[in-house]
Design a protein around this motif. Structure first.
Motif, PDB file in Angstrom:
ATOM      1  N   PHE A 117      42.691  35.943  37.068  1.00 25.60           N
ATOM      2  CA  PHE A 117      41.523  36.706  36.644  1.00 25.60           C
ATOM      3  C   PHE A 117      40.311  35.812  36.412  1.00 25.60           C
ATOM      4  CE2 PHE A 117      45.076  39.406  35.171  1.00 25.60           C
ATOM      5  CZ  PHE A 117      44.732  40.603  35.778  1.00 25.60           C
ATOM      6  N   THR A 118      40.537  34.504  36.287  1.00 26.20           N
ATOM      7  CA  THR A 118      39.466  33.605  35.863  1.00 26.20           C
ATOM      8  C   THR A 118      38.792  32.841  37.001  1.00 26.20           C
ATOM      9  OG1 THR A 118      41.086  31.837  35.429  1.00 26.20           O
ATOM     10  CG2 THR A 118      40.517  33.287  33.595  1.00 26.20           C
ATOM     11  N   THR A 119      39.244  33.021  38.235  1.00 29.13           N
ATOM     12  CA  THR A 119      38.610  32.356  39.368  1.00 29.13           C
ATOM     13  C   THR A 119      38.291  33.380  40.452  1.00 29.13           C
ATOM     14  OG1 THR A 119      40.811  31.787  40.237  1.00 29.13           O
ATOM     15  CG2 THR A 119      39.664  30.095  38.984  1.00 29.13           C
ATOM     16  N   SER A 146      49.752  39.962  36.944  1.00 24.07           N
ATOM     17  CA  SER A 146      50.246  40.307  35.608  1.00 24.07           C
ATOM     18  C   SER A 146      49.140  40.083  34.589  1.00 24.07           C
ATOM     19  CB  SER A 146      51.483  39.475  35.245  1.00 24.07           C
ATOM     20  OG  SER A 146      51.167  38.096  35.226  1.00 24.07           O
ATOM     21  N   TYR A 147      49.167  40.871  33.527  1.00 18.03           N
ATOM     22  CA  TYR A 147      48.189  40.701  32.458  1.00 18.03           C
ATOM     23  C   TYR A 147      48.462  39.404  31.698  1.00 18.03           C
ATOM     24  CZ  TYR A 147      46.984  45.691  32.935  1.00 18.03           C
ATOM     25  OH  TYR A 147      46.577  46.916  33.387  1.00 18.03           O
ATOM     26  N   TYR A 148      47.411  38.813  31.174  1.00 20.44           N
ATOM     27  CA  TYR A 148      47.558  37.673  30.261  1.00 20.44           C
ATOM     28  C   TYR A 148      46.259  37.526  29.461  1.00 20.44           C
ATOM     29  CZ  TYR A 148      44.961  35.101  33.908  1.00 20.44           C
ATOM     30  OH  TYR A 148      44.025  34.696  34.837  1.00 20.44           O
ATOM     31  N   GLY A 149      46.399  36.947  28.259  1.00 14.87           N
ATOM     32  CA  GLY A 149      45.229  36.726  27.418  1.00 14.87           C
ATOM     33  C   GLY A 149      44.458  38.013  27.173  1.00 14.87           C
ATOM     34  N   LYS A 150      43.154  37.942  27.366  1.00 16.83           N
ATOM     35  CA  LYS A 150      42.301  39.122  27.150  1.00 16.83           C
ATOM     36  C   LYS A 150      42.312  40.075  28.339  1.00 16.83           C
ATOM     37  CE  LYS A 150      38.003  37.088  28.950  1.00 16.83           C
ATOM     38  NZ  LYS A 150      36.599  36.761  28.643  1.00 16.83           N
ATOM     39  N   TYR A 151      42.954  39.678  29.411  1.00 10.46           N
ATOM     40  CA  TYR A 151      42.957  40.504  30.624  1.00 10.46           C
ATOM     41  C   TYR A 151      44.111  41.496  30.580  1.00 10.46           C
ATOM     42  CZ  TYR A 151      39.659  36.949  32.054  1.00 10.46           C
ATOM     43  OH  TYR A 151      38.575  36.107  32.098  1.00 10.46           O
ATOM     44  N   ASN A 152      43.810  42.665  30.043  1.00 13.37           N
ATOM     45  CA  ASN A 152      44.814  43.722  29.904  1.00 13.37           C
ATOM     46  C   ASN A 152      44.120  45.080  29.982  1.00 13.37           C
ATOM     47  OD1 ASN A 152      43.870  44.393  27.147  1.00 13.37           O
ATOM     48  ND2 ASN A 152      44.744  42.382  26.643  1.00 13.37           N
ATOM     49  N   SER A 153      44.865  46.132  29.749  1.00  9.84           N
ATOM     50  CA  SER A 153      44.327  47.478  29.919  1.00  9.84           C
ATOM     51  C   SER A 153      43.237  47.826  28.913  1.00  9.84           C
ATOM     52  CB  SER A 153      45.463  48.509  29.813  1.00  9.84           C
ATOM     53  OG  SER A 153      46.101  48.414  28.550  1.00  9.84           O
ATOM     54  N   ASN A 154      43.102  47.046  27.831  1.00 18.72           N
ATOM     55  CA  ASN A 154      42.069  47.312  26.829  1.00 18.72           C
ATOM     56  C   ASN A 154      40.740  46.639  27.142  1.00 18.72           C
ATOM     57  OD1 ASN A 154      43.876  48.820  25.194  1.00 18.72           O
ATOM     58  ND2 ASN A 154      44.718  46.920  24.363  1.00 18.72           N
ATOM     59  N   ASN A 155      40.714  45.804  28.168  1.00 18.39           N
ATOM     60  CA  ASN A 155      39.505  45.071  28.533  1.00 18.39           C
ATOM     61  C   ASN A 155      38.604  45.965  29.392  1.00 18.39           C
ATOM     62  OD1 ASN A 155      37.571  43.302  29.625  1.00 18.39           O
ATOM     63  ND2 ASN A 155      38.994  41.569  29.528  1.00 18.39           N
ATOM     64  N   THR A 156      37.381  46.176  28.948  1.00 20.33           N
ATOM     65  CA  THR A 156      36.455  47.064  29.666  1.00 20.33           C
ATOM     66  C   THR A 156      35.940  46.446  30.964  1.00 20.33           C
ATOM     67  OG1 THR A 156      34.607  46.206  28.354  1.00 20.33           O
ATOM     68  CG2 THR A 156      35.717  48.195  27.536  1.00 20.33           C
TER      69      THR A 156
END
Length: 253
Positions: A117-119, A146-156
């Motif tokens: 998600f970060t690159t 896969s989700y990790y850290g702040k990258y999940n279903s709650n992240n807008t």
């Protein structure tokens, strides 16, 4: 008169009760162990019967799997996926060696990349291309998400990340012309992948062996599986193809 040593009645009673209680606890523990063992045996037998109903089976390996004999692996597995890259910088230490040795075996080979998600999509694609080169196997490229850290279903901001994944899939598909399959848990597929790639082939992570749609092409049923070679247990993830051998041939064209 010689003094006699009398033990109080309540002392003997207490000892007997304590002994009976101890044996009762031991009996309960034995029954729990036997019951757990029987339950595990029945579950394992059911799992093996389910796996046997899928004619096409395979494994995913990475540098933690150790030295694999791919000729021997081909006797029990139809396909193997090799972890290659992750993000824009990480490369599996054993990818090149695993790929070279797998080419002499009668087993179909796929290559895997883990999405970051970060690159950017372009940087991930360039890293994959420079690492894999033309050694991309004969199967659709697997992109693990896969989700990790702040990258999940709650992240807008996940909608933007979804477009990044879509771009990466497009770059891989246009360059390698062998298709892409997205590997993820059911929740990640539903929440994150399907909104941007509704017609993509999917590979469920840790899912049950039954009850999947035809869009789910592969099912990982044991993420912590093992194969035994030369007396050693080597860690691999085990999966099955969700279809017949005829379906498999269509999937691998």
């Amino acid at each position: 008169m010689k003094r006699r040593d009398y033990q109080p009645i309540y002392d003997n009673t207490f000892r007997r009760r304590h002994r009976y209680r101890r044996w009762f606890v031991v009996l309960i523990l034995v029954l729990l162990v036997v019951g757990s063992g029987w339950g595990w045996y029945r579950w394992d037998a059911h799992q093996r019967a389910q796996v046997a109903s899928y004619p096409v089976r395979g494994v995913t390996v990475n540098q933690d799997s150790g030295y694999l004999d791919f000729q021997q692996l081909a006797k029990s597995e139809t396909f193997v996926y090799l972890q290659a890259t992750s993000g824009a910088t990480y490369t599996d230490d054993d990818f090149s060696d695993n790929y070279s040795r797998s080419q002499g075996a009668d087993i179909q080979v796929g290559v895997a990349h883990t999405f970051s998600f970060t690159t950017s999509a372009r940087r991930q694609f360039n890293h994959f291309k420079s690492t894999v080169k033309r050694n991309s196997g004969t199967l659709p490229i697997m992109v693990a998400v896969s989700y990790y850290g702040k990258y999940n279903s709650n992240n807008t901001e996940m909608a933007t990340q979804g477009q990044k994944l879509k771009t990466l899939v497009r770059l891989l598909s246009s360059h390698y012309h062998q298709g892409v399959v997205i590997f993820a848990s059911k929740s990640v597929l539903t929440q994150f992948v399907k909104p941007v790639l509704p017609n993509q082939d999917y590979w469920t992570a840790g899912g049950k062996l039954s009850g999947h749609s035809q869009q789910v092409k592969l099912i990982e049923y044991d993420a912590n599986g093992q194969v035994t070679q030369n007396g050693q247990n080597l860690p691999v993830a085990k999966s099955v193809f969700n279809g017949t051998r005829r379906d498999w041939h269509a999937f691998t064209k």
